[in-house]
Scaffold this active site. Structure first.
Site, mmCIF file in Angstrom:
data_model
loop_
_atom_site.group_PDB
_atom_site.id
_atom_site.type_symbol
_atom_site.label_atom_id
_atom_site.label_comp_id
_atom_site.label_asym_id
_atom_site.label_seq_id
_atom_site.Cartn_x
_atom_site.Cartn_y
_atom_site.Cartn_z
ATOM 1 N N TRP A 153 0.844 -1.030 0.047
ATOM 2 C CA TRP A 153 0.048 0.086 0.048
ATOM 3 C C TRP A 153 0.860 1.189 -0.087
ATOM 4 O O TRP A 153 1.394 1.471 0.910
ATOM 5 C CB TRP A 153 -0.909 0.046 1.217
ATOM 6 C CG TRP A 153 -1.934 -1.145 1.086
ATOM 7 C CD1 TRP A 153 -2.937 -1.115 0.345
ATOM 8 C CD2 TRP A 153 -2.017 -2.476 1.758
ATOM 9 N NE1 TRP A 153 -3.768 -2.317 0.631
ATOM 10 C CE2 TRP A 153 -3.072 -3.243 1.453
ATOM 11 C CE3 TRP A 153 -0.832 -2.830 2.703
ATOM 12 C CZ2 TRP A 153 -3.147 -4.397 2.010
ATOM 13 C CZ3 TRP A 153 -1.215 -4.468 3.302
ATOM 14 C CH2 TRP A 153 -2.448 -5.047 2.539
ATOM 15 N N HIS A 189 -6.792 1.757 2.552
ATOM 16 C CA HIS A 189 -7.678 0.855 2.503
ATOM 17 C C HIS A 189 -8.847 0.966 3.595
ATOM 18 O O HIS A 189 -8.914 1.778 4.557
ATOM 19 C CB HIS A 189 -7.329 -0.625 2.338
ATOM 20 C CG HIS A 189 -6.420 -1.005 3.503
ATOM 21 N ND1 HIS A 189 -6.041 -2.217 3.770
ATOM 22 C CD2 HIS A 189 -5.927 -0.299 4.615
ATOM 23 C CE1 HIS A 189 -5.057 -2.316 4.740
ATOM 24 N NE2 HIS A 189 -5.252 -1.172 5.395
ATOM 25 N N ARG A 215 -4.060 5.880 -2.495
ATOM 26 C CA ARG A 215 -2.743 5.248 -2.781
ATOM 27 C C ARG A 215 -1.863 6.094 -3.874
ATOM 28 O O ARG A 215 -2.406 6.600 -4.700
ATOM 29 C CB ARG A 215 -2.969 3.908 -3.466
ATOM 30 C CG ARG A 215 -3.668 2.917 -2.460
ATOM 31 C CD ARG A 215 -3.594 1.562 -2.858
ATOM 32 N NE ARG A 215 -4.464 0.941 -1.889
ATOM 33 C CZ ARG A 215 -4.943 -0.480 -1.927
ATOM 34 N NH1 ARG A 215 -4.409 -0.916 -3.110
ATOM 35 N NH2 ARG A 215 -5.650 -1.173 -1.004
ATOM 36 N N GLN A 229 -13.593 1.801 -1.667
ATOM 37 C CA GLN A 229 -13.791 0.388 -1.359
ATOM 38 C C GLN A 229 -15.035 0.314 -0.525
ATOM 39 O O GLN A 229 -15.613 1.174 0.252
ATOM 40 C CB GLN A 229 -12.288 -0.078 -0.696
ATOM 41 C CG GLN A 229 -11.230 -0.194 -1.387
ATOM 42 C CD GLN A 229 -10.134 -0.734 -0.560
ATOM 43 O OE1 GLN A 229 -10.080 -0.884 0.635
ATOM 44 N NE2 GLN A 229 -9.134 -1.427 -1.380
ATOM 45 N N VAL A 272 -5.402 -11.636 7.348
ATOM 46 C CA VAL A 272 -6.140 -12.752 7.099
ATOM 47 C C VAL A 272 -5.340 -14.095 7.097
ATOM 48 O O VAL A 272 -4.193 -13.947 6.465
ATOM 49 C CB VAL A 272 -7.085 -12.587 5.886
ATOM 50 C CG1 VAL A 272 -8.112 -11.612 5.999
ATOM 51 C CG2 VAL A 272 -6.241 -12.283 4.807
ATOM 52 N N ALA A 314 -13.276 -11.399 6.321
ATOM 53 C CA ALA A 314 -13.372 -9.827 6.090
ATOM 54 C C ALA A 314 -13.095 -10.005 4.498
ATOM 55 O O ALA A 314 -12.504 -10.809 3.993
ATOM 56 C CB ALA A 314 -12.137 -9.126 6.869
HETATM 57 C C1 FA5 Z 1 -7.000 -4.315 0.147
HETATM 58 O O1 FA5 Z 1 -6.986 -3.300 0.023
HETATM 59 C C2 FA5 Z 1 -7.299 -5.093 1.447
HETATM 60 N N1 FA5 Z 1 -7.464 -4.132 2.563
HETATM 61 C C3 FA5 Z 1 -8.592 -6.113 1.085
HETATM 62 C C4 FA5 Z 1 -8.946 -6.781 2.150
HETATM 63 C C5 FA5 Z 1 -9.793 -6.652 3.052
HETATM 64 C C6 FA5 Z 1 -8.256 -8.218 2.133
HETATM 65 C C7 FA5 Z 1 -10.106 -7.663 4.046
HETATM 66 C C8 FA5 Z 1 -8.600 -9.015 3.171
HETATM 67 C C9 FA5 Z 1 -9.617 -8.773 4.019
HETATM 68 P P1 FA5 Z 1 -6.069 -4.617 -2.205
HETATM 69 O O2 FA5 Z 1 -4.921 -3.653 -2.125
HETATM 70 O O3 FA5 Z 1 -6.027 -5.824 -3.213
HETATM 71 O O4 FA5 Z 1 -6.610 -5.367 -0.873
HETATM 72 O O5 FA5 Z 1 -7.386 -3.856 -2.951
HETATM 73 C C10 FA5 Z 1 -8.780 -4.300 -2.796
HETATM 74 C C11 FA5 Z 1 -9.474 -4.241 -4.175
HETATM 75 O O6 FA5 Z 1 -9.431 -2.668 -4.289
HETATM 76 C C12 FA5 Z 1 -9.055 -4.561 -5.190
HETATM 77 O O7 FA5 Z 1 -9.235 -6.165 -5.453
HETATM 78 C C13 FA5 Z 1 -9.216 -3.970 -6.490
HETATM 79 O O8 FA5 Z 1 -10.830 -3.886 -6.668
HETATM 80 C C14 FA5 Z 1 -9.593 -2.384 -5.656
HETATM 81 N N2 FA5 Z 1 -8.318 -1.594 -6.030
HETATM 82 C C15 FA5 Z 1 -7.009 -1.723 -5.353
HETATM 83 N N3 FA5 Z 1 -6.147 -0.912 -5.712
HETATM 84 C C16 FA5 Z 1 -7.020 -0.010 -6.655
HETATM 85 C C17 FA5 Z 1 -6.711 1.090 -7.427
HETATM 86 N N4 FA5 Z 1 -5.311 1.636 -7.234
HETATM 87 N N5 FA5 Z 1 -7.554 1.625 -8.132
HETATM 88 C C18 FA5 Z 1 -8.930 1.204 -8.032
HETATM 89 N N6 FA5 Z 1 -9.230 -0.017 -7.489
HETATM 90 C C19 FA5 Z 1 -8.317 -0.687 -6.541
#
Ligand code: FA5
Length: 346
Positions: A153, A189, A215, A229, A272, A314
């Site tokens: 992140w 997030h 981000r 999100q 997780v 989660a």
């Molecule tokens: C997370 O942010 C974790 N907090 C998710 C999580 C929650 C995992 C609870 C386990 C338990 P990640 O970085 O993969 O994970 O982002 C989650 C989702 O946000 C991605 O699958 C995607 O759909 C979206 N996402 C991530 N980065 C971006 C971005 N830069 N622009 C748009 N959507 C994004």
């Protein structure tokens, strides 16, 4: 009766021909005036008429009074409009300029759809601060300082003075944070709300947390630096992965219909165990939609829960990605382009 007929013709014609308000008022006095109005006189004479005549003339005279009053009012309104047009050059009879009525942004609409589906499955909707502490965004989620997972992140950190300004002015919810002693960042997030919520509530519960996240990363067709999100958290005595799968299948089917193709794929997040990701088939490719998994015991400990007593799942889903699939939008950057040609389509 004959007098009445003649009076009717005369009066209505005079009203019709009248050219200005003054003349119209004179006509009103001439026919309907209290003292000497021509029709008033006839009405007054009713009392002295023989019964048979009175029966005929009475109703006819009253009807004429109503008709005449109406004609005078109508003509008066017409003349007023015309005189306004003439005096001020303003034609109030012309159709006005249409006022544009806005509508909710597509993302707001999709967020609402997501909320409604989860609410129907008995989830509560909560929100949290956009400016966060390191503790909730990382440490409490089993991502200590110097843990390589922090690189997952890329973070916008706030300067001390920015923290104070934000604290004071912008984000009311951040007011509750102890900013002086803690470093603030823009949450990367929605997961920080997991521990925040658990600290204050006892299980069992199921919640979702829609919200904006930030981000510091390069943008492309499916990545933005600021996006939305929806976090989900369900905790209880024996919540398991099968429950998670059921809730997800239900959610995606309600949102997209039965034809949707999902893929559950093993993945890693420090908070997780086991961890997984869900992809959706779109345009012949798999698009990553969410990260998820069973809540890590360390996260329960950070919230002062006993991990031996509890289990939970989660997830964190990307709202734009869902909207892209549902509405066939090829590039995530369109959402924030401010281009009305795009926005007005939905
Ligand atoms: C997370 O942010 C974790 N907090 C998710 C999580 C929650 C995992 C609870 C386990 C338990 P990640 O970085 O993969 O994970 O982002 C989650 C989702 O946000 C991605 O699958 C995607 O759909 C979206 N996402 C991530 N980065 C971006 C971005 N830069 N622009 C748009 N959507 C994004």
């Amino acid at each position: 009766m004959a007098n009445l007929e003649q009076l009717k013709k005369q009066a209505l014609e005079a009203v019709k021909q009248s050219k200005d308000i003054k003349n119209l008022e004179e006509l009103r006095v001439r026919f309907l005036g209290r003292e000497k109005g021509e029709l008033t006189k006839i009405l007054r004479s009713l009392g002295a008429m023989p019964l048979e005549e009175k029966k005929k003339v009475g109703p006819a005279a009253n009807a004429l009074r109503a008709e005449l009053e109406q004609a005078l009012d109508k003509k008066s309104a017409e003349l007023r409009v015309n005189s306004l047009k003439f005096e001020v050059g303003l034609d109030i009879t012309m159709p006005g300029t249409k006022v544009g009525v806005g509508h909710l942004h597509l993302l707001t609409q999709v967020e609402k759809q997501v909320r409604e589906i989860f609410k129907a499955m008995n989830f509560s909707v909560i929100t949290g601060p956009e400016a966060e502490t390191e503790k909730y965004n990382f440490d409490a989620l089993n991502i200590p300082k110097d843990h390589p997972a922090r690189d997952m992140w890329d973070t916008f950190w706030l300067r001390q003075n920015e923290q104070l300004t934000i604290n004071k002015k912008l984000l009311t919810e951040s007011k509750k944070l102890k900013v002086k002693s803690e470093k603030l960042l823009m949450r990367t997030h929605t997961s920080p709300m997991q521990v925040r919520f658990m600290e204050k509530h006892k299980p069992p519960f199921q919640i979702i947390v829609p919200g904006r996240v930030f981000r510091f990363e390069a943008t492309d067709a499916s990545h933005e630096i600021n996006f939305y999100q929806v976090e989900g958290l369900m905790v209880g005595r024996d919540v398991n992965l099968a429950n998670f799968k059921f809730v997800m299948n239900e959610f995606f089917q309600r949102l997209f219909g039965k034809g949707i193709k999902l893929r559950y794929r093993p993945s890693y997040f420090p908070f997780v165990e086991p961890g997984l990701e869900i992809d959706i088939e779109w345009k012949g490719k798999w698009l990553e939609i969410m990260g998820a998994g069973m809540v890590h015991p360390r996260v329960f400990e950070a919230a002062h829960y006993n991990p031996r007593d509890l289990q939970g799942f989660a997830f964190g889903l990307g709202l734009e990605r869902i909207a892209m699939i549902k509405y066939n939008i090829p590039d995530i950057r369109l959402f924030y382009s401010g281009d009305l040609r795009f926005i007005k389509q939905f």
